[in-house]
Motif scaffolding. Sequence first.
Motif, PDB file in Angstrom:
ATOM      1  N   ASN A   1       0.544  -1.337   0.073  1.00  0.00           N
ATOM      2  CA  ASN A   1       0.122  -0.008  -0.149  1.00  0.00           C
ATOM      3  C   ASN A   1       0.917   1.223   0.021  1.00  0.00           C
ATOM      4  OD1 ASN A   1      -2.162  -1.511   0.098  1.00  0.00           O
ATOM      5  ND2 ASN A   1      -3.006  -1.281   2.000  1.00  0.00           N
ATOM      6  N   VAL A   2       0.118   2.349  -0.609  1.00  0.00           N
ATOM      7  CA  VAL A   2       0.766   3.575  -0.742  1.00  0.00           C
ATOM      8  C   VAL A   2       1.413   4.230   0.977  1.00  0.00           C
ATOM      9  CG1 VAL A   2       1.138   6.040  -1.404  1.00  0.00           C
ATOM     10  CG2 VAL A   2       0.274   4.308  -2.991  1.00  0.00           C
ATOM     11  N   ASP A   3       2.516   4.336   1.032  1.00  0.00           N
ATOM     12  CA  ASP A   3       2.889   5.133   2.263  1.00  0.00           C
ATOM     13  C   ASP A   3       4.231   6.007   2.021  1.00  0.00           C
ATOM     14  OD1 ASP A   3       3.635   5.745   4.952  1.00  0.00           O
ATOM     15  OD2 ASP A   3       3.734   3.573   5.852  1.00  0.00           O
ATOM     16  N   LEU A   4       4.080   7.050   1.985  1.00  0.00           N
ATOM     17  CA  LEU A   4       4.999   7.937   1.754  1.00  0.00           C
ATOM     18  C   LEU A   4       6.105   8.085   2.736  1.00  0.00           C
ATOM     19  CD1 LEU A   4       3.081  10.938  -0.355  1.00  0.00           C
ATOM     20  CD2 LEU A   4       4.300   8.818  -1.145  1.00  0.00           C
ATOM     21  N   LYS A   5       5.809   7.638   3.939  1.00  0.00           N
ATOM     22  CA  LYS A   5       6.776   7.559   4.873  1.00  0.00           C
ATOM     23  C   LYS A   5       7.825   6.760   4.615  1.00  0.00           C
ATOM     24  CE  LYS A   5       3.516   8.638   8.700  1.00  0.00           C
ATOM     25  NZ  LYS A   5       2.878   8.059   9.927  1.00  0.00           N
ATOM     26  N   ASN A   6       7.538   5.698   3.861  1.00  0.00           N
ATOM     27  CA  ASN A   6       8.606   4.877   3.268  1.00  0.00           C
ATOM     28  C   ASN A   6       8.935   5.172   1.874  1.00  0.00           C
ATOM     29  OD1 ASN A   6       8.384   3.386   5.831  1.00  0.00           O
ATOM     30  ND2 ASN A   6       6.660   2.139   4.932  1.00  0.00           N
ATOM     31  N   TRP A   7       8.808   6.299   1.540  1.00  0.00           N
ATOM     32  CA  TRP A   7       9.075   6.490  -0.079  1.00  0.00           C
ATOM     33  C   TRP A   7      10.617   6.430  -0.386  1.00  0.00           C
ATOM     34  CZ3 TRP A   7       6.598   6.882  -4.236  1.00  0.00           C
ATOM     35  CH2 TRP A   7       7.387   7.508  -5.531  1.00  0.00           C
ATOM     36  N   VAL A   8      11.469   6.625   0.466  1.00  0.00           N
ATOM     37  CA  VAL A   8      12.845   6.319  -0.080  1.00  0.00           C
ATOM     38  C   VAL A   8      12.934   4.968  -0.532  1.00  0.00           C
ATOM     39  CG1 VAL A   8      15.250   6.380   0.603  1.00  0.00           C
ATOM     40  CG2 VAL A   8      13.700   8.262   1.317  1.00  0.00           C
ATOM     41  N   ALA A   9      12.659   3.909   0.478  1.00  0.00           N
ATOM     42  CA  ALA A   9      12.983   2.670   0.145  1.00  0.00           C
ATOM     43  C   ALA A   9      11.922   2.164  -1.155  1.00  0.00           C
ATOM     44  CB  ALA A   9      12.542   1.782   1.515  1.00  0.00           C
ATOM     45  N   ASP A  10      10.535   2.572  -0.986  1.00  0.00           N
ATOM     46  CA  ASP A  10       9.708   2.111  -2.054  1.00  0.00           C
ATOM     47  C   ASP A  10       9.937   2.765  -3.336  1.00  0.00           C
ATOM     48  OD1 ASP A  10       8.434   1.004  -0.092  1.00  0.00           O
ATOM     49  OD2 ASP A  10       6.875   2.578   0.193  1.00  0.00           O
ATOM     50  N   SER A  11      10.497   3.952  -3.533  1.00  0.00           N
ATOM     51  CA  SER A  11      10.867   4.621  -4.612  1.00  0.00           C
ATOM     52  C   SER A  11      12.190   3.809  -5.426  1.00  0.00           C
ATOM     53  CB  SER A  11      11.372   5.870  -4.522  1.00  0.00           C
ATOM     54  OG  SER A  11      12.656   5.946  -3.756  1.00  0.00           O
ATOM     55  N   LYS A  12      12.858   3.100  -4.590  1.00  0.00           N
ATOM     56  CA  LYS A  12      13.866   2.184  -5.258  1.00  0.00           C
ATOM     57  C   LYS A  12      13.266   1.169  -5.967  1.00  0.00           C
ATOM     58  CE  LYS A  12      17.457   3.612  -1.862  1.00  0.00           C
ATOM     59  NZ  LYS A  12      18.261   3.081  -0.699  1.00  0.00           N
TER      60      LYS A  12
ATOM     61  N   VAL B   1       9.314   8.909 -11.871  1.00  0.00           N
ATOM     62  CA  VAL B   1       9.044   8.405 -10.373  1.00  0.00           C
ATOM     63  C   VAL B   1       8.800   9.849  -9.754  1.00  0.00           C
ATOM     64  CG1 VAL B   1      10.214   7.277  -8.302  1.00  0.00           C
ATOM     65  CG2 VAL B   1      10.373   6.299 -10.634  1.00  0.00           C
ATOM     66  N   GLU B   2       9.259  10.792  -9.888  1.00  0.00           N
ATOM     67  CA  GLU B   2       9.343  12.105  -9.121  1.00  0.00           C
ATOM     68  C   GLU B   2       8.107  12.752  -9.189  1.00  0.00           C
ATOM     69  OE1 GLU B   2      11.756  16.660  -8.631  1.00  0.00           O
ATOM     70  OE2 GLU B   2      12.621  15.052 -10.108  1.00  0.00           O
ATOM     71  N   ASP B   3       7.565  12.651 -10.458  1.00  0.00           N
ATOM     72  CA  ASP B   3       6.250  13.154 -10.932  1.00  0.00           C
ATOM     73  C   ASP B   3       5.234  12.049  -9.995  1.00  0.00           C
ATOM     74  OD1 ASP B   3       7.270  15.147 -12.361  1.00  0.00           O
ATOM     75  OD2 ASP B   3       6.821  13.940 -14.213  1.00  0.00           O
TER      76      ASP B   3
END
Length: 340
Positions: free
Chosen positions: A126-137, A149-151
């Motif tokens: 599920n989307v969770d921007l608190k974990n964005w650094v790991a999820d974006s990888k 990805v930035e957009d």
Amino acid sequence: MEKIYRIITLAILIAISSINFVNAQVNCQQLLKKKISFQDLDSGKIERIFKDFTQLKACGLDSNALEIISDPPLFATLIIPFMDYGKKKNVTYQHIFDKIIEFQNSDEFPFLKRSHDATKALKNKNVDLKNWVADSKLLLQIPLDSNEVEDFYNYLKANPSKDYTYFDAWGIFKSLATKQQQTSKDLGMEEKKNDSPRNIEDALFRGKYNTMTLAEIFLEADSLNRNVVIYFTGWNHIDSRKLELSLFDDKKLNTKLLHEFLFVILYIDDKTRMDEIPNLKKDEYSTGNIIIGQRSQKIQQRYLSSKDIPAFILLDSKGKLIKALSKNINKETLRSFLTY
């Protein structure tokens, strides 16, 4: 290898199938000697063949390779080269087994495994921007363009929701982005200049119209003064896979489909549940508790009174059938079909 890469990427991004691998004792020698007949090859037969192959994990086949090729389009692509060979000599499971081992040992396999694992994780996360650094990888491992990805991150910040997985949210984000792009003719012309054959083909198969209702499609077709082309195909259909390998490698043809028409792909054997694509519930063909493939069959039955695939139909912006193409499909006949 580039074509195989495209098909693998397409299969991974559109749907990740889950498999229950067989843990029972398997007589590998007996199974590998089993012959394969390519006569009357249909989706059911391909599924039975693949079910046998899930047992080959006990015979030394890597479970990761099996999971990656679990999507029917990719598995069908792997066995296509043996169709002509099978007319002259017997094809056994050993031949296909060796082909998968070759794929498993290829230089591309580690990259594809990372991409597959990342996509699988994002489909269940599920989307969770608190974990964005790991999820974006994970998004970058699919791989997705860093600018996209930035957009995507900016979109998620502006549209917070914990009800969507990253996979679902990405689909909505891309659909909105595509719609915004297509409302700008100037931007559309600029995109044409930068389209590579692979990017154009990718845009065709991931187009937003595949998840829009026909009413929405015809409304947009009317606003853009375009006609609609619907391509009926099947994930498990060998002839469709062969056709696509030869047909959609033509940049001029793909560009015409992408920029002069609204191009829609409907899979008549898509087993996706309707609730996974909520927008389609509004469609007049989505009544009852049906799956996506059944909706596609209803649409094909209305316009063609046939379930034969592959097939193309050309409709005006009001939904009226202009003409159909279901036999002798090749680049020349498709170009003629698009000229009216």
